[in-house]
Design a protein around this motif. Structure first.
Motif, short mmCIF file in Angstrom:
data_model
loop_
_atom_site.label_atom_id
_atom_site.label_comp_id
_atom_site.label_asym_id
_atom_site.label_seq_id
_atom_site.Cartn_x
_atom_site.Cartn_y
_atom_site.Cartn_z
N LEU A 76 85.67 14.55 127.57
CA LEU A 76 86.59 14.82 128.68
C LEU A 76 86.91 13.54 129.45
N GLY A 82 95.61 16.71 128.19
CA GLY A 82 96.04 17.75 127.26
C GLY A 82 94.95 18.12 126.27
N GLN A 83 93.92 17.27 126.19
CA GLN A 83 92.82 17.57 125.27
C GLN A 83 91.94 18.69 125.83
N THR A 84 91.41 19.48 124.96
CA THR A 84 90.44 20.50 125.37
C THR A 84 89.17 20.31 124.56
N LEU A 85 88.10 20.91 125.03
CA LEU A 85 86.85 20.84 124.28
C LEU A 85 86.98 21.67 123.02
N GLN A 86 86.60 21.11 121.90
CA GLN A 86 86.62 21.86 120.65
C GLN A 86 85.17 22.08 120.23
N PRO A 87 84.65 23.30 120.42
CA PRO A 87 83.25 23.55 120.11
C PRO A 87 82.85 23.11 118.70
N LEU A 124 79.68 26.76 128.23
CA LEU A 124 81.02 27.30 128.51
C LEU A 124 80.98 28.36 129.60
N ALA A 151 92.29 24.13 134.17
CA ALA A 151 92.28 24.83 132.89
C ALA A 151 92.54 26.31 133.15
N ARG A 183 80.35 32.08 115.53
CA ARG A 183 81.78 31.86 115.25
C ARG A 183 82.55 31.47 116.49
N TYR A 184 82.36 32.24 117.56
CA TYR A 184 83.21 32.07 118.73
C TYR A 184 82.74 30.89 119.59
N PHE A 185 81.43 30.81 119.84
CA PHE A 185 80.95 29.76 120.75
C PHE A 185 80.67 28.44 120.04
N PRO B 59 87.04 29.22 122.45
CA PRO B 59 87.15 29.14 123.90
C PRO B 59 87.21 27.68 124.32
N GLY B 61 86.30 25.45 127.21
CA GLY B 61 85.55 25.53 128.45
C GLY B 61 86.13 24.67 129.53
N ALA B 62 86.78 23.62 129.17
CA ALA B 62 87.37 22.75 130.17
C ALA B 62 88.45 21.95 129.47
N SER B 63 89.45 21.60 130.20
CA SER B 63 90.48 20.78 129.59
C SER B 63 90.93 19.73 130.59
N VAL B 64 91.41 18.65 130.06
CA VAL B 64 92.02 17.61 130.89
C VAL B 64 93.52 17.81 130.75
N GLU B 65 94.17 18.10 131.84
CA GLU B 65 95.59 18.42 131.72
C GLU B 65 96.48 17.26 132.09
#
Lengths: 221, 65
Positions: A76, A82-87, A124, A151, A183-185, B59, B61-65
């Motif tokens: 982060l 625009g980037q998000t965390l990708q588990p 999360l 977010a 799968r999800y987390f 999901p 959990g957080a994003s940088v916008e």
């Protein structure tokens, strides 16, 4: 660039609600400190789990949790807007950092992925809860550093609702609930999940469909 | 097997393989008077029709916008 990154550091620290720990973590993540000791810790714990040490699984969870949080913070801090965390990416990177490319046993992968799924769930959910609390006026003053905590609220609310429904699901269908966590987390594929749970890929797919229907019905009900 | 949560899963999974127009008859036959099981599976089949991409996206959990 320097200015905006500094602001993101502060946002992370405040977001995590810690007294300075977040900044240290980000710095470690950025400069790669203490990687080798964590790597040996994780492999020691995996060996201890195999040897039947009942406390080792909890200790592995702590190590994996810390590593995933460090990786999330560095992602982060460094990635473009625009980037998000990708588990999925985080979990696989944590595997490389903690266990490395030494040939892992089949059971090591299973223990590691289970710990990762639980750690990602906690990370999360904690994050979504803090943001939820802030939006509803509790706790802190709202902070909008670089739009960091903007977010989508709907994503957080769905995450919290899924987690709540999942607790009920686990009471009736524990194996299928494990599959949902993986799968999800943790973002594992059907193939990876089937290996961890020791089931066929087609059974994993059937469980996934059943679980989604069960959880949607619970959340709508 | 009544009240076994595993039964719910098995009947749901099998029902999905049956053509939609034959499902009522399939459930009638398979649940064999277990109305609780039949109701549960019918509810899940109905939820299945509305799934869309539910839970398919990871999901964030957080994003940088």
């Amino acid at each position: 660039m320097g200015w905006s990154r500094r602001n993101t550091y502060w946002a992370l620290r405040l977001e995590d609600g810690e007294n300075g720990g977040g900044v240290r973590r980000v710095d470690e993540a950025c400069w790669g400190a203490s990687e080798s000791s964590n790597m040996s810790d994780a492999t020691v714990m995996l060996a201890a789990i195999e040897a039947g040490d009942s406390k080792a699984a909890e200790q592995l969870l702590v190590i994996v949790y810390d590593e995933l949080r460090r990786l999330a913070a560095s992602k982060l801090a460094l990635e473009a807007p625009g980037q998000t965390l990708q588990p999925t990416a985080l979990v696989h990177e944590a595997w490389l950092r903690l266990v490395g490319d030494q040939a892992p046993s089949f059971n090591d992968r299973e223990h590691f992925f289970r710990a990762s799924a639980e750690a990602m769930r906690r990370i999360l959910i904690d994050r979504a809860r803090r943001k939820h609390t802030k939006r509803h006026g509790g706790g802190y003053q709202r902070l909008d550093f670089e739009g960091f905590d903007l977010a989508a609220p709907l994503v957080d609310d769905q995450l919290l609702a899924v987690n709540e429904a999942l607790d009920k699901f686990a009471a009736e269908h524990p194996v299928q609930a494990d599959l949902v966590k993986l799968r999800y987390f943790a973002g594992l594929t059907n193939e990876e999940v089937s290996q961890v749970l020791g089931i066929s890929v087609s059974t994993a797919k059937n469980y996934w469909t059943f679980s989604r229907a069960w959880l949607l019905n619970e959340m709508e009900g | 097997m009544k009240g076994d949560p595993g039964r719910e899963l098995v009947v749901f999974t099998e029902a999905l393989k049956v053509p939609v127009q034959e499902r009522a008859a399939f459930l009638e036959r398979t649940c064999a008077g277990d109305e609780n099981l039949r109701h549960k599976v019918e509810t899940l089949l109905s939820a299945h029709d509305r799934l869309g991409d539910f839970l398919e996206e990871p999901p964030t959990g957080a994003s940088v916008e």
